[in-house]
Design an enzyme around this catalytic site. Sequence first.
Site, PDB file in Angstrom:
ATOM      1  N   ASP A  74       0.833  -1.203   0.043  1.00 37.72           N
ATOM      2  CA  ASP A  74      -0.039  -0.018   0.073  1.00 37.72           C
ATOM      3  C   ASP A  74       1.018   1.271  -0.018  1.00 37.72           C
ATOM      4  O   ASP A  74       2.159   1.182   0.119  1.00 37.72           O
ATOM      5  CB  ASP A  74      -0.869  -0.017   1.394  1.00 37.72           C
ATOM      6  CG  ASP A  74      -0.169  -0.468   2.576  1.00 37.72           C
ATOM      7  OD1 ASP A  74       1.049   0.137   2.579  1.00 37.72           O
ATOM      8  OD2 ASP A  74      -0.749  -1.135   3.279  1.00 37.72           O
ATOM      9  N   ASP A  76       1.524   4.876   1.562  1.00 40.77           N
ATOM     10  CA  ASP A  76       1.054   6.026   2.507  1.00 40.77           C
ATOM     11  C   ASP A  76       1.543   7.172   2.118  1.00 40.77           C
ATOM     12  O   ASP A  76       2.800   7.468   1.749  1.00 40.77           O
ATOM     13  CB  ASP A  76       1.535   5.647   4.036  1.00 40.77           C
ATOM     14  CG  ASP A  76       0.829   4.139   4.336  1.00 40.77           C
ATOM     15  OD1 ASP A  76      -0.220   4.066   4.138  1.00 40.77           O
ATOM     16  OD2 ASP A  76       1.736   3.403   4.888  1.00 40.77           O
ATOM     17  N   ASP A 191       8.841   4.032  13.487  1.00 38.31           N
ATOM     18  CA  ASP A 191       9.595   2.947  14.007  1.00 38.31           C
ATOM     19  C   ASP A 191      10.919   2.858  13.711  1.00 38.31           C
ATOM     20  O   ASP A 191      11.849   2.922  14.424  1.00 38.31           O
ATOM     21  CB  ASP A 191       8.685   1.574  14.077  1.00 38.31           C
ATOM     22  CG  ASP A 191       8.174   1.099  12.724  1.00 38.31           C
ATOM     23  OD1 ASP A 191       8.539   1.626  11.641  1.00 38.31           O
ATOM     24  OD2 ASP A 191       7.435   0.256  12.619  1.00 38.31           O
TER      25      ASP A 191
END
Length: 494
Positions: A74, A76, A191
Amino acid sequence: MLKPKAPNLNSPATPVRAPATTARIIPRSDHTISRSGISPNALRVLYRLREGGFQAFLVGGCVRDLLLGIEPKDFDVATDALPEEVRKLFRNCRLIGRRFRLAHVYFGRDIIEVATFRAATAPSPGQEPLPDPDAEEDEESQTDREDADVAEPANAEVFGDADTERLFDKTGRIIYDNVYGTVDEDVWRRDFTANALYYNIADFSLWDYVGGAEDIAVRRLKLIGDPDTRYREDPVRMLRAARFEAKLGFDLDPATAEPLARLRGRLADVPPARLFDETLKLFLNGCGVRSLEVLRRRGLLAALLPTVDAYLESNRGASAEALLVRGLANTDMRVGDGKAVTPSFLFALLLYGPIARLIEAAPPERWHDIATILDACDRAVRDAQKHVLIPRRFSLGLREMFALQPRLEHPRGRRALRVLEHPRFRAAYDLLLLRAQAGLAPQERADWWKRLQEVAPAEREQMLTALEGQGAPRPAGARRGARSRRRPRSAPPV
Ligand code: ATP
Ligand code: MG
């Protein structure tokens, strides 16, 4: 691929504490990301934001995957436009989420997620919430909470100014975060360094604050900032580390790997619904076999699904382990081929060992009772649910797959046709195949069902008649509440 020019801001010598104000800008000529690899819908969103006078970047896993030559799952988008401003730019847009407010832009079934830059999640030095000496007890009491995403836990406290929109609990876990910021603040909440590269639609350059490009080049997975703090803020990052290790084949940086064994118990603080999502991401992403291997090696399976881990550890090399690994390998293949996969089947594989153990704890003459089998399914699901939510529709699916096993092993004349038409037949048959391959069910029976599905109606009739002629004995326990005239069987039914 890329020569590091600026110092790696995340190197141990210069621990990341506060936002840096400059990124290393990698011009289009120095990286391999081409617009032809980016989804047209994502490009539309990026251009529209840009035309609206906003900054617009691709960020996260899609940039990482494009650099690795992997097709992103996907795309983002990150922007300085506020969610409301994004909504005004796109008619096909909805704002979602309370914990993290995001804009979803819809193109038919394709969704592009647009996130407004957020300020760093890492508190300023000296302001980090220290672990509470009582935190371990508090963690215990939170284990069963499923609603942390919608309600603040009892031990939540506002951290920072009263008007900031970020909440931490006593253990340092972020429970609410809507503080908007700039791109050079946004990066610090990401992260891993490999997940923190920004692709700027304005000039197609990459912005790298944390040495992510270099880490991708050497295939290193490294948390941004202090690993202990980052895992405490969000223990799911431990599972993400395992997932990326499995999916990308990256090496975990030693400082990123070290706290895992120590902090894995913190996963008990995570709402089970979120762990359900993460479990699917781990096992239904096409790398399930490797995810299982990494989770076990890192000691994380014991925190995620303790009964599964305990079974595997105390029954090394058992048929149920072979069944699980083979089932995950099949699932990986199906994902690779773009075929559908179901959480019911996944949990049937994962819980196979614990279910078998529970059945075997019953007296052998009851192993084939449907009631025994269903009770074992329910108990195994209940145990797993202490950590990972299994939505009811999937636990029901799992039950049906197991309940069909005796009927598949011992088809009774024409009633076999009813089994064939059962909505859960295909999944139950796939489970039977795996059981046969693992030596847990007769291969001839699995072959018989295969033929029954393939042959023309006339031959199907013949097969059923032949079956009736054999007078196949009704298996003990094929019907709930069957009376117990039956002889014990040597092998458990699952
Ligand atoms: P995948 O290939 O599975 O989509 P991804 O890296 O894109 O991997 P997402 O869950 O789609 O993972 O998240 C998008 C990005 O958001 C990540 O790359 C990361 O920058 C950031 N992110 C997601 N989850 C977290 C988290 N728990 N903590 C910090 N940053 C996160
Ligand atoms: Mg992603």
